[in-house]
Write an enzyme that holds these catalytic residues in place. Structure first.
Site, short mmCIF file in Angstrom:
data_model
loop_
_atom_site.label_atom_id
_atom_site.label_comp_id
_atom_site.label_asym_id
_atom_site.label_seq_id
_atom_site.Cartn_x
_atom_site.Cartn_y
_atom_site.Cartn_z
N SER A 117 0.82 -1.20 0.00
CA SER A 117 0.00 0.00 0.00
C SER A 117 0.86 1.25 0.00
CB SER A 117 -0.90 0.01 1.24
OG SER A 117 -1.59 1.24 1.35
N TYR A 142 -2.32 5.50 -4.42
CA TYR A 142 -3.41 6.47 -4.31
C TYR A 142 -2.89 7.77 -4.92
CZ TYR A 142 -5.98 3.61 -0.90
OH TYR A 142 -6.70 2.62 -0.27
N THR A 168 -5.52 2.37 -7.38
CA THR A 168 -6.82 2.18 -6.74
C THR A 168 -7.78 3.23 -7.28
OG1 THR A 168 -5.96 1.13 -4.75
CG2 THR A 168 -8.06 2.26 -4.56
N LYS A 238 -7.32 -1.38 -9.64
CA LYS A 238 -7.97 -2.03 -8.49
C LYS A 238 -9.26 -1.30 -8.13
CE LYS A 238 -7.13 -3.32 -3.64
NZ LYS A 238 -8.14 -2.46 -2.99
N HIS A 262 -13.03 -2.90 -2.11
CA HIS A 262 -12.26 -2.29 -1.02
C HIS A 262 -12.57 -2.97 0.32
CE1 HIS A 262 -9.69 1.46 -0.98
NE2 HIS A 262 -9.66 1.11 0.29
#
Length: 366
Positions: A117, A142, A168, A238, A262
């Protein structure tokens, strides 16, 4: 020590991944537990992600598996020991002092894929180094309002040796995670976010809602093309749940799709991922590899996902619990458990390899 995957006598003291959440309750701070466990609104999607697997039935073949069935496969050209992978999950040092480093080392030893992440609490480069020389690691992005920071972190992931960039797409706003709000979860002061542009004058403590406020607003398909131009890495999207979006992603040149809601943390009552997976696979076509996450706790879940067209099945919450309970050894044991179950389920379905699991193996509950 990692115990026999079937013994239940190892570090975790559990026979299966479903038992880990109750064990983690006694280890984690209350607010942290509810942050990791919680989802959006009434948490219907969380429960449906798991329930949808239970509504599927396997139709095993007999007398056709080879003498040495295995779980080895390839995902985006990377050889892995199992179709099981670790989905990106944030703030891992909140669960264990070693955080993402422990998870990366466990995945490296297991030979499985890890997606890191961008909300990592350990430096990206150190986590990639911990993932071993094979670098079975992807970086999840992100996109931020600070476009220079976005470009910088993509370059860092590329230079460090990540195998893919995962964008994402499902965080237009922060999900209504009432457990997170009720327990007023925020990051401890000693948990930095090396890939997040937290303003120097930010008073803190940093909450997940604060982090979302740093993200780019109004993300669009045009932006996906920009990310593809930033790196030579294959780009995986994603958060895809719509077959129409899967077709657009394919047309844009995405290398992969992760069918994900999510973990039920964004839009409650969103469809369970395994239910929409076959439609996504059909819409994406042969040129795109499809993975799935959400609700996976058993090897039979993995086989159902493979049979419905996924190249791999990813999970986060059970890995969070394993990390909190026993660090690297806990994650390694959890991965061994799930891989062992997957191997057994494949063999009992008459499959010698993950690729032999096809749709004929699965029926919907009457």
């Amino acid at each position: 020590m990692i115990a026999d995957a079937n013994s239940g006598t190892g570090t975790l003291g559990a026979l299966n991944l479903g038992e880990l959440e109750d064990l983690a309750v006694g280890v984690l701070d209350e607010a942290a537990f509810h942050y990791f466990a919680g989802g959006a609104a009434d948490e219907i999607t969380i429960s449906e992600n798991a329930a949808a697997y239970r509504r599927l039935r396997l139709v095993p073949r007999v007398l056709c598996a080879g003498p040495n069935p295995g779980t080895e496969t390839q995902i985006l050209g990377t050889a892995v020991s199992s179709p099981v992978g670790v989905a990106p999950f944030a703030y891992q040092r909140v669960a264990h002092p070693e955080g993402e480093l422990a998870t990366a080392r466990a995945c490296a030893e297991a030979g499985v894929l890890m997606c890191l992440s961008s909300l990592s609490t350990q430096p990206l480069e150190q986590v990639v180094e911990a993932s071993g020389p094979e670098r079975r690691i992807w970086f999840q992005l992100y996109p931020y309002k600070d476009k220079a920071m976005t470009a910088d972190v993509v370059a860092r992931a590329t230079d460090a040796g990540c195998r893919a960039l995962v964008v994402t797409c499902d965080v237009a706003v922060h999900g209504r995670r009432e457990r997170e709000f009720r327990h007023d979860f925020a990051l401890p002061e000693d948990c930095d976010l090396p890939c997040v542009p937290v303003p120097e004058d930010f008073a803190g403590p940093v909450s997940p809602t604060d982090v979302t406020s740093f993200m780019q607003e109004g993300l669009s398909w045009d932006d996906i093309g920009d990310f593809m131009e930033m790196t030579d890495l294959p780009v995986v999207l994603k958060g895809i749940l719509s077959p129409e979006d899967a077709k657009i992603a394919t047309d844009l040149g995405a290398a992969g799709i992760i069918v994900s809601n999510h973990g039920g943390r964004q839009l409650d009552t969103a469809i369970a991922t395994i239910e929409i997976l076959p439609e996504i696979v059909d819409a994406a076509g042969d040129g795109v590899e499809v993975l799935v996450d959400g609700g996976i706790t058993r090897g039979t879940d993995v086989v159902k996902a493979l049979a419905l067209g996924a190249k791999g099945a990813m999970l986060a919450r059970p890995i969070t619990w394993a990390l909190a309970i026993a660090g690297k050894e806990g994650v390694a044991e959890a991965l061994a458990m799930l891989t062992s179950e997957t191997a057994d389920a494949l063999a009992l379905c008459g499959c010698s390899t993950p690729a032999e699991a096809t749709r004929e193996l699965v029926r919907s509950e009457p």
